[in-house]
Design a protein around this motif. Structure first.
Motif, PDB file in Angstrom:
ATOM      1  N   LYS A  27      -7.715  -5.129  -8.188  1.00 35.78           N
ATOM      2  CA  LYS A  27      -7.332  -6.418  -8.756  1.00 35.78           C
ATOM      3  C   LYS A  27      -6.712  -7.265  -7.659  1.00 35.78           C
ATOM      4  O   LYS A  27      -5.803  -6.817  -6.953  1.00 35.78           O
ATOM      5  N   VAL A  28      -7.201  -8.494  -7.495  1.00 43.71           N
ATOM      6  CA  VAL A  28      -6.569  -9.450  -6.598  1.00 43.71           C
ATOM      7  C   VAL A  28      -5.406 -10.096  -7.342  1.00 43.71           C
ATOM      8  O   VAL A  28      -5.569 -10.555  -8.477  1.00 43.71           O
ATOM      9  N   THR A  29      -4.219 -10.100  -6.720  1.00 44.28           N
ATOM     10  CA  THR A  29      -3.057 -10.641  -7.429  1.00 44.28           C
ATOM     11  C   THR A  29      -2.168 -11.476  -6.508  1.00 44.28           C
ATOM     12  O   THR A  29      -1.989 -11.147  -5.335  1.00 44.28           O
ATOM     13  N   ASP A  30      -1.628 -12.542  -7.061  1.00 45.59           N
ATOM     14  CA  ASP A  30      -0.624 -13.332  -6.359  1.00 45.59           C
ATOM     15  C   ASP A  30       0.747 -13.160  -7.013  1.00 45.59           C
ATOM     16  O   ASP A  30       1.662 -13.945  -6.781  1.00 45.59           O
ATOM     17  N   GLN A  31       0.885 -12.091  -7.813  1.00 46.34           N
ATOM     18  CA  GLN A  31       2.131 -11.807  -8.521  1.00 46.34           C
ATOM     19  C   GLN A  31       2.765 -10.522  -7.983  1.00 46.34           C
ATOM     20  O   GLN A  31       2.223  -9.430  -8.186  1.00 46.34           O
ATOM     21  N   PRO A  32       3.909 -10.608  -7.312  1.00 40.48           N
ATOM     22  CA  PRO A  32       4.550  -9.409  -6.775  1.00 40.48           C
ATOM     23  C   PRO A  32       4.792  -8.319  -7.806  1.00 40.48           C
ATOM     24  O   PRO A  32       4.685  -7.127  -7.496  1.00 40.48           O
ATOM     25  N   GLY A  33       5.069  -8.704  -9.039  1.00 36.41           N
ATOM     26  CA  GLY A  33       5.340  -7.720 -10.075  1.00 36.41           C
ATOM     27  C   GLY A  33       4.169  -6.798 -10.361  1.00 36.41           C
ATOM     28  O   GLY A  33       4.366  -5.674 -10.842  1.00 36.41           O
ATOM     29  N   ASP A  34       2.940  -7.264 -10.063  1.00 35.81           N
ATOM     30  CA  ASP A  34       1.757  -6.431 -10.315  1.00 35.81           C
ATOM     31  C   ASP A  34       1.711  -5.208  -9.416  1.00 35.81           C
ATOM     32  O   ASP A  34       1.008  -4.232  -9.722  1.00 35.81           O
ATOM     33  N   LEU A  35       2.447  -5.229  -8.316  1.00 38.43           N
ATOM     34  CA  LEU A  35       2.434  -4.076  -7.408  1.00 38.43           C
ATOM     35  C   LEU A  35       3.089  -2.860  -8.054  1.00 38.43           C
ATOM     36  O   LEU A  35       2.782  -1.719  -7.704  1.00 38.43           O
ATOM     37  N   GLN A  36       3.971  -3.101  -9.017  1.00 39.84           N
ATOM     38  CA  GLN A  36       4.697  -1.996  -9.652  1.00 39.84           C
ATOM     39  C   GLN A  36       3.758  -1.111 -10.467  1.00 39.84           C
ATOM     40  O   GLN A  36       3.943   0.108 -10.512  1.00 39.84           O
ATOM     41  N   SER A  37       2.757  -1.702 -11.095  1.00 40.30           N
ATOM     42  CA  SER A  37       1.847  -0.931 -11.941  1.00 40.30           C
ATOM     43  C   SER A  37       0.607  -0.451 -11.185  1.00 40.30           C
ATOM     44  O   SER A  37      -0.174   0.341 -11.716  1.00 40.30           O
ATOM     45  N   ALA A  38       0.428  -0.903  -9.959  1.00 39.83           N
ATOM     46  CA  ALA A  38      -0.720  -0.475  -9.156  1.00 39.83           C
ATOM     47  C   ALA A  38      -0.513   0.950  -8.645  1.00 39.83           C
ATOM     48  O   ALA A  38       0.622   1.406  -8.475  1.00 39.83           O
ATOM     49  N   MET A  53       4.037 -14.092   7.403  1.00 47.39           N
ATOM     50  CA  MET A  53       5.311 -13.556   6.933  1.00 47.39           C
ATOM     51  C   MET A  53       6.060 -14.576   6.090  1.00 47.39           C
ATOM     52  O   MET A  53       6.667 -14.220   5.061  1.00 47.39           O
ATOM     53  N   ASN A  54       6.009 -15.842   6.480  1.00 45.68           N
ATOM     54  CA  ASN A  54       6.648 -16.890   5.677  1.00 45.68           C
ATOM     55  C   ASN A  54       6.059 -16.931   4.277  1.00 45.68           C
ATOM     56  O   ASN A  54       6.788 -17.068   3.277  1.00 45.68           O
ATOM     57  N   ARG A  55       4.735 -16.821   4.201  1.00 48.18           N
ATOM     58  CA  ARG A  55       4.081 -16.857   2.887  1.00 48.18           C
ATOM     59  C   ARG A  55       4.458 -15.641   2.046  1.00 48.18           C
ATOM     60  O   ARG A  55       4.704 -15.766   0.838  1.00 48.18           O
ATOM     61  N   LEU A  56       4.503 -14.465   2.664  1.00 44.23           N
ATOM     62  CA  LEU A  56       4.909 -13.262   1.932  1.00 44.23           C
ATOM     63  C   LEU A  56       6.337 -13.400   1.417  1.00 44.23           C
ATOM     64  O   LEU A  56       6.633 -13.038   0.273  1.00 44.23           O
ATOM     65  N   ASN A  57       7.210 -13.920   2.271  1.00 42.46           N
ATOM     66  CA  ASN A  57       8.610 -14.083   1.871  1.00 42.46           C
ATOM     67  C   ASN A  57       8.755 -15.086   0.741  1.00 42.46           C
ATOM     68  O   ASN A  57       9.463 -14.834  -0.253  1.00 42.46           O
ATOM     69  N   GLU A  58       8.071 -16.230   0.879  1.00 40.57           N
ATOM     70  CA  GLU A  58       8.193 -17.285  -0.129  1.00 40.57           C
ATOM     71  C   GLU A  58       7.623 -16.861  -1.477  1.00 40.57           C
ATOM     72  O   GLU A  58       8.128 -17.270  -2.532  1.00 40.57           O
ATOM     73  N   ALA A  59       6.572 -16.041  -1.440  1.00 43.08           N
ATOM     74  CA  ALA A  59       5.943 -15.593  -2.683  1.00 43.08           C
ATOM     75  C   ALA A  59       6.686 -14.420  -3.314  1.00 43.08           C
ATOM     76  O   ALA A  59       6.373 -14.022  -4.444  1.00 43.08           O
ATOM     77  N   GLY A  60       7.658 -13.864  -2.609  1.00 42.77           N
ATOM     78  CA  GLY A  60       8.400 -12.726  -3.130  1.00 42.77           C
ATOM     79  C   GLY A  60       7.734 -11.386  -2.901  1.00 42.77           C
ATOM     80  O   GLY A  60       8.154 -10.365  -3.482  1.00 42.77           O
ATOM     81  N   PHE A  61       6.713 -11.359  -2.062  1.00 43.79           N
ATOM     82  CA  PHE A  61       5.972 -10.116  -1.835  1.00 43.79           C
ATOM     83  C   PHE A  61       6.675  -9.168  -0.858  1.00 43.79           C
ATOM     84  O   PHE A  61       6.543  -7.947  -0.984  1.00 43.79           O
ATOM     85  N   SER A  62       7.391  -9.703   0.107  1.00 42.40           N
ATOM     86  CA  SER A  62       7.930  -8.849   1.168  1.00 42.40           C
ATOM     87  C   SER A  62       8.805  -7.729   0.614  1.00 42.40           C
ATOM     88  O   SER A  62       8.599  -6.547   0.923  1.00 42.40           O
ATOM     89  N   ASP A  63       9.778  -8.084  -0.201  1.00 42.93           N
ATOM     90  CA  ASP A  63      10.688  -7.077  -0.750  1.00 42.93           C
ATOM     91  C   ASP A  63       9.959  -6.101  -1.664  1.00 42.93           C
ATOM     92  O   ASP A  63      10.252  -4.897  -1.657  1.00 42.93           O
ATOM     93  N   GLU A  64       8.985  -6.612  -2.430  1.00 43.33           N
ATOM     94  CA  GLU A  64       8.259  -5.736  -3.357  1.00 43.33           C
ATOM     95  C   GLU A  64       7.361  -4.757  -2.603  1.00 43.33           C
ATOM     96  O   GLU A  64       7.258  -3.576  -2.979  1.00 43.33           O
ATOM     97  N   ILE A  65       6.711  -5.225  -1.535  1.00 44.53           N
ATOM     98  CA  ILE A  65       5.887  -4.323  -0.720  1.00 44.53           C
ATOM     99  C   ILE A  65       6.745  -3.202  -0.149  1.00 44.53           C
ATOM    100  O   ILE A  65       6.395  -2.018  -0.209  1.00 44.53           O
ATOM    101  N   LYS A  66       7.904  -3.579   0.406  1.00 45.79           N
ATOM    102  CA  LYS A  66       8.788  -2.568   0.995  1.00 45.79           C
ATOM    103  C   LYS A  66       9.315  -1.608  -0.063  1.00 45.79           C
ATOM    104  O   LYS A  66       9.397  -0.391   0.169  1.00 45.79           O
TER     105      LYS A  66
END
Length: 204
Positions: A27-38, A53-66
């Motif tokens: 699934k292609v996702t632009d929602q960080p929360g979707d990583l939890q169920s993947a 990195m700026n885009r990851l940070n602004e979208a909220g992905f950085s913390d969720e990926i880590k």
């Protein structure tokens, strides 16, 4: 289900198409929360390190990926996505990365044509030769590259593959369940598809 992260800097459709051909649910996702169920995560990327990195940070992905990586979820970075796994890049300045793998991203030496583009061969590192990601992949297999910067891991045991361009450089990394490929597996014919298949099996 593998989540393919959409942060506006990735070759998403080709990666998704390759996984679909392999019958790997994604699934292609632009929602960080979707990583939890993947069950696994792919971080693609093309372009410049700092902007990505700026885009990851602004979208909220950085913390969720880590967070997900630290919980043991399989993660694969592709091209720029692999570089983002590292601590630091010197592309157009100095930029902090996700810090999941120790080391930094540097430019190819002067005198080498950049970008390093086209087909080149893999050298499988002895310490990771038996990893599942290498199943049915051989030394000297060809994969497809487009990049001007490359990774310098701090720890030799994190090197999965090397490739010769002027001198050997790290072309893939693996630290436990965190992996990165500087080349594009989705553009690398049989060999790349085999590695995506292997990643899918690791996720399952």
């Amino acid at each position: 289900m593998i989540a393919i992260i959409d942060y506006g800097a990735g070759n998403l459709k080709n990666v998704q198409h390759a996984l679909n051909l392999l019958n790997i649910e994604c699934k292609v996702t632009d929602q960080p929360g979707d990583l939890q169920s993947a069950t696994g995560i792919i971080l693609p990327g093309v372009g410049a390190f700092g902007e990505a990195m700026n885009r990851l940070n602004e979208a909220g992905f950085s913390d969720e990926i880590k967070s997900q990586a630290n919980q043991g979820k399989p993660l694969l970075g592709i091209c720029l996505g692999m570089q983002l796994l590292f601590q630091k890049s010197y592309e157009h300045g100095e930029h902090e990365g996700l810090g999941l793998i120790e080391g930094e991203i540097v430019r190819f030496e002067h005198g080498l044509k950049v970008p390093h583009m086209g087909w080149n061969q893999l050298i499988i590192s002895a310490q990771n030769k038996e990893s599942l990601i290498n199943r049915d992949v051989q030394d000297d297999d060809y994969v497809y590259f487009v990049h001007s910067y490359f990774a310098q891991p701090k720890n030799e045991e994190d090197i999965l593959h090397a490739t010769d361009y002027g001198k050997p450089f790290t072309s893939a990394v693996k630290r436990n369940h965190i992996m990165g490929m500087q080349y594009h597996p989705e553009k690398s014919a049989r060999v790349g598809m085999q590695m995506l298949k292997n990643f899918g099996e690791m996720v399952r």
